[in-house]
Design a protein around this motif. Sequence first.
Motif, PDB file in Angstrom:
ATOM      1  N   SER A 125       0.850  -1.200   0.000  1.00 59.49           N
ATOM      2  CA  SER A 125       0.000   0.000   0.000  1.00 59.49           C
ATOM      3  C   SER A 125       0.884   1.249   0.000  1.00 59.49           C
ATOM      4  CB  SER A 125      -0.992  -0.007   1.165  1.00 59.49           C
ATOM      5  OG  SER A 125      -0.357   0.349   2.360  1.00 59.49           O
ATOM      6  N   VAL A 126       2.013   1.196   0.728  1.00 60.71           N
ATOM      7  CA  VAL A 126       2.932   2.343   0.725  1.00 60.71           C
ATOM      8  C   VAL A 126       3.598   2.460  -0.655  1.00 60.71           C
ATOM      9  CG1 VAL A 126       5.058   3.284   1.728  1.00 60.71           C
ATOM     10  CG2 VAL A 126       3.326   2.262   3.214  1.00 60.71           C
ATOM     11  N   ALA A 127       4.053   1.332  -1.190  1.00 55.45           N
ATOM     12  CA  ALA A 127       4.693   1.373  -2.519  1.00 55.45           C
ATOM     13  C   ALA A 127       3.718   1.923  -3.559  1.00 55.45           C
ATOM     14  CB  ALA A 127       5.178  -0.024  -2.918  1.00 55.45           C
ATOM     15  N   GLY A 128       2.460   1.488  -3.472  1.00 56.40           N
ATOM     16  CA  GLY A 128       1.450   1.940  -4.437  1.00 56.40           C
ATOM     17  C   GLY A 128       1.202   3.438  -4.310  1.00 56.40           C
ATOM     18  N   ALA A 129       1.135   3.909  -3.058  1.00 54.51           N
ATOM     19  CA  ALA A 129       0.892   5.341  -2.839  1.00 54.51           C
ATOM     20  C   ALA A 129       2.054   6.159  -3.393  1.00 54.51           C
ATOM     21  CB  ALA A 129       0.715   5.624  -1.348  1.00 54.51           C
ATOM     22  N   GLU A 130       3.270   5.657  -3.235  1.00 57.73           N
ATOM     23  CA  GLU A 130       4.423   6.406  -3.754  1.00 57.73           C
ATOM     24  C   GLU A 130       4.464   6.371  -5.285  1.00 57.73           C
ATOM     25  OE1 GLU A 130       7.968   7.126  -1.801  1.00 57.73           O
ATOM     26  OE2 GLU A 130       7.634   5.535  -0.332  1.00 57.73           O
ATOM     27  N   ARG A 131       4.033   5.228  -5.811  1.00 60.71           N
ATOM     28  CA  ARG A 131       3.984   5.112  -7.275  1.00 60.71           C
ATOM     29  C   ARG A 131       2.993   6.141  -7.824  1.00 60.71           C
ATOM     30  NH1 ARG A 131       3.015  -0.219  -7.234  1.00 60.71           N
ATOM     31  NH2 ARG A 131       5.194  -0.762  -6.922  1.00 60.71           N
ATOM     32  N   ALA A 132       1.888   6.310  -7.082  1.00 60.65           N
ATOM     33  CA  ALA A 132       0.838   7.230  -7.555  1.00 60.65           C
ATOM     34  C   ALA A 132       1.217   8.698  -7.365  1.00 60.65           C
ATOM     35  CB  ALA A 132      -0.469   6.929  -6.825  1.00 60.65           C
ATOM     36  N   THR A 133       2.043   8.984  -6.365  1.00 61.21           N
ATOM     37  CA  THR A 133       2.296  10.397  -6.037  1.00 61.21           C
ATOM     38  C   THR A 133       3.736  10.833  -6.313  1.00 61.21           C
ATOM     39  OG1 THR A 133       2.853   9.812  -3.759  1.00 61.21           O
ATOM     40  CG2 THR A 133       0.557  10.417  -4.180  1.00 61.21           C
ATOM     41  N   GLY A 134       4.595   9.896  -6.698  1.00 63.39           N
ATOM     42  CA  GLY A 134       6.037  10.190  -6.757  1.00 63.39           C
ATOM     43  C   GLY A 134       6.497  10.855  -8.045  1.00 63.39           C
ATOM     44  N   HIS A 135       5.855  11.960  -8.392  1.00 62.76           N
ATOM     45  CA  HIS A 135       6.198  12.617  -9.659  1.00 62.76           C
ATOM     46  C   HIS A 135       7.624  13.160  -9.668  1.00 62.76           C
ATOM     47  CE1 HIS A 135       2.112  12.003 -10.785  1.00 62.76           C
ATOM     48  NE2 HIS A 135       1.710  12.603  -9.681  1.00 62.76           N
ATOM     49  N   ARG A 136       8.062  13.619  -8.517  1.00 66.41           N
ATOM     50  CA  ARG A 136       9.417  14.170  -8.455  1.00 66.41           C
ATOM     51  C   ARG A 136      10.458  13.054  -8.644  1.00 66.41           C
ATOM     52  NH1 ARG A 136      12.335  18.667  -6.494  1.00 66.41           N
ATOM     53  NH2 ARG A 136      10.457  19.904  -6.510  1.00 66.41           N
ATOM     54  N   ASN A 137      10.209  11.893  -8.031  1.00 71.56           N
ATOM     55  CA  ASN A 137      11.132  10.775  -8.225  1.00 71.56           C
ATOM     56  C   ASN A 137      11.140  10.317  -9.684  1.00 71.56           C
ATOM     57  OD1 ASN A 137      12.143  10.537  -5.577  1.00 71.56           O
ATOM     58  ND2 ASN A 137      10.237   9.555  -4.927  1.00 71.56           N
ATOM     59  N   ARG A 138       9.969  10.375 -10.289  1.00 77.04           N
ATOM     60  CA  ARG A 138       9.860  10.031 -11.712  1.00 77.04           C
ATOM     61  C   ARG A 138      10.707  11.012 -12.541  1.00 77.04           C
ATOM     62  NH1 ARG A 138       6.017   6.434 -12.608  1.00 77.04           N
ATOM     63  NH2 ARG A 138       4.840   6.849 -10.718  1.00 77.04           N
ATOM     64  N   ALA A 139      10.604  12.285 -12.175  1.00 76.88           N
ATOM     65  CA  ALA A 139      11.395  13.305 -12.881  1.00 76.88           C
ATOM     66  C   ALA A 139      12.891  13.034 -12.705  1.00 76.88           C
ATOM     67  CB  ALA A 139      11.039  14.699 -12.345  1.00 76.88           C
ATOM     68  N   LEU A 140      13.275  12.682 -11.482  1.00 78.96           N
ATOM     69  CA  LEU A 140      14.698  12.398 -11.231  1.00 78.96           C
ATOM     70  C   LEU A 140      15.186  11.227 -12.083  1.00 78.96           C
ATOM     71  CD1 LEU A 140      14.818  12.769  -7.321  1.00 78.96           C
ATOM     72  CD2 LEU A 140      16.082  14.184  -8.958  1.00 78.96           C
ATOM     73  N   ALA A 141      14.373  10.179 -12.165  1.00 77.84           N
ATOM     74  CA  ALA A 141      14.790   8.999 -12.933  1.00 77.84           C
ATOM     75  C   ALA A 141      14.979   9.351 -14.409  1.00 77.84           C
ATOM     76  CB  ALA A 141      13.768   7.881 -12.769  1.00 77.84           C
ATOM     77  N   HIS A 142      14.054  10.103 -14.952  1.00 81.19           N
ATOM     78  CA  HIS A 142      14.173  10.459 -16.376  1.00 81.19           C
ATOM     79  C   HIS A 142      15.328  11.431 -16.602  1.00 81.19           C
ATOM     80  CE1 HIS A 142      10.774   8.293 -18.102  1.00 81.19           C
ATOM     81  NE2 HIS A 142      10.263   8.404 -16.894  1.00 81.19           N
ATOM     82  N   PHE A 143      15.536  12.279 -15.626  1.00 79.17           N
ATOM     83  CA  PHE A 143      16.657  13.214 -15.690  1.00 79.17           C
ATOM     84  C   PHE A 143      17.987  12.438 -15.729  1.00 79.17           C
ATOM     85  CE2 PHE A 143      17.738  17.562 -13.657  1.00 79.17           C
ATOM     86  CZ  PHE A 143      17.630  18.175 -14.879  1.00 79.17           C
ATOM     87  N   LEU A 144      18.095  11.444 -14.847  1.00 72.24           N
ATOM     88  CA  LEU A 144      19.302  10.603 -14.815  1.00 72.24           C
ATOM     89  C   LEU A 144      19.494   9.910 -16.154  1.00 72.24           C
ATOM     90  CD1 LEU A 144      18.806   9.055 -11.259  1.00 72.24           C
ATOM     91  CD2 LEU A 144      20.793  10.402 -11.960  1.00 72.24           C
ATOM     92  N   ARG A 145      18.399   9.444 -16.692  1.00 75.52           N
ATOM     93  CA  ARG A 145      18.445   8.761 -17.985  1.00 75.52           C
ATOM     94  C   ARG A 145      18.961   9.716 -19.069  1.00 75.52           C
ATOM     95  NH1 ARG A 145      17.165   3.458 -20.089  1.00 75.52           N
ATOM     96  NH2 ARG A 145      16.896   3.819 -22.289  1.00 75.52           N
ATOM     97  N   SER A 146      18.532  10.971 -18.974  1.00 73.22           N
ATOM     98  CA  SER A 146      18.953  11.937 -19.999  1.00 73.22           C
ATOM     99  C   SER A 146      20.461  12.198 -19.928  1.00 73.22           C
ATOM    100  CB  SER A 146      18.171  13.250 -19.877  1.00 73.22           C
ATOM    101  OG  SER A 146      18.682  14.029 -18.816  1.00 73.22           O
ATOM    102  N   PHE A 147      21.043  11.957 -18.756  1.00 69.18           N
ATOM    103  CA  PHE A 147      22.505  12.104 -18.611  1.00 69.18           C
ATOM    104  C   PHE A 147      23.219  10.760 -18.797  1.00 69.18           C
ATOM    105  CE2 PHE A 147      21.268  15.879 -16.038  1.00 69.18           C
ATOM    106  CZ  PHE A 147      22.034  16.826 -16.684  1.00 69.18           C
ATOM    107  N   ASP A 148      22.509   9.756 -19.272  1.00 70.57           N
ATOM    108  CA  ASP A 148      23.068   8.407 -19.457  1.00 70.57           C
ATOM    109  C   ASP A 148      23.568   7.790 -18.159  1.00 70.57           C
ATOM    110  OD1 ASP A 148      22.569   8.065 -22.123  1.00 70.57           O
ATOM    111  OD2 ASP A 148      24.418   9.106 -22.724  1.00 70.57           O
TER     112      ASP A 148
END
Length: 303
Positions: free
Chosen positions: A152-175
């Motif tokens: 339930s905690v993992a699901g809530a973070e998946r639903a609300t974790g937009h900033r973490n999502r941004a960080l992951a894609h940002f990291l990807r953009s820097f390879d």
Amino acid sequence: MDYARILSEIVEEVRPLVGKGRAAEYIPPLAEVPRDRFGMVVRTVGNEVFQVGDSGERFSIQSIAKVFSLTLAMRLEGDAVWERVGREPSGSAFNSLVQLEVERGIPRNPFINAGALVVLDMILDHQAEGADLVLDFVRRASADPSVGYDESVAGAERATGHRNRALAHFLRSFDNLGNDPDRVLDAYFRLCSISMSCAGLATAFHYLATGGLSAGGEEVATPRQAKRVNSVMLTCGVYDEAGDYAYRVGLPAKSGVGGGVVAVMPGRFVATVWSPCLSEKGNSLAGTMALELLTTKTALSVF
Ligand code: GLU
């Protein structure tokens, strides 16, 4: 050392602070945890356990789990870990995007969110389909096969974790993220959702007080790795409050926004504490005071 007496004094002395500060309301299930909880454990390297309060109640360990993922990545990758993540205090918020931009995608340390994402990316490179290396590691370290994720905690973070999502894609953009960002994020949200009690955590962190040996006598880190993980905890383990922690507590420590803190006195003990309400910087308010009292009353710290 009369740890039992010291803990019973501490629980009385921190009582006025329990419930002060704010719980991590940005993760919905954490907002529902009762504010009056306080638990603490001291577990010695000789396997003696002293506990007070809600020490057996499981809570969301959140960023404390980043210690396990770092240790595992160091086992799997050796010094190559440090080519993709730094080991300096960040001096900024744990979820900062600005710093990552300025530093061209190399997170400042493995305990800020961006650093933990990179560490998980490394681990996933070694993980076969259907396996879960992090959970295996935590279960081995804690000698407890029942340790698991709180979906339930993992699901809530998946639903609300937009900033973490941004960080992951940002990291990807820097390879600096090789796996699919969604796969890494899924591992990240689950990592943060691990649920353990103060007692369970104290057992799981035994290896950092013993130069790498788990409570069950298994080598889960080398002495050098244990030293290094403790060092990174001391300098980077408590968000942007590492200086104040070193000053007040004087032990390597790792906290999480669930209100848990683990502190290690190498060669002597692991201390764990949990109380959900946090300081402005994100560390358990009562928990920090409890650890300060512990090192004051025992006159034991790394300094
Ligand atoms: N899952 C939390 C987040 O990414 C971790 C916070 C923490 O304990 O530092 O926001």
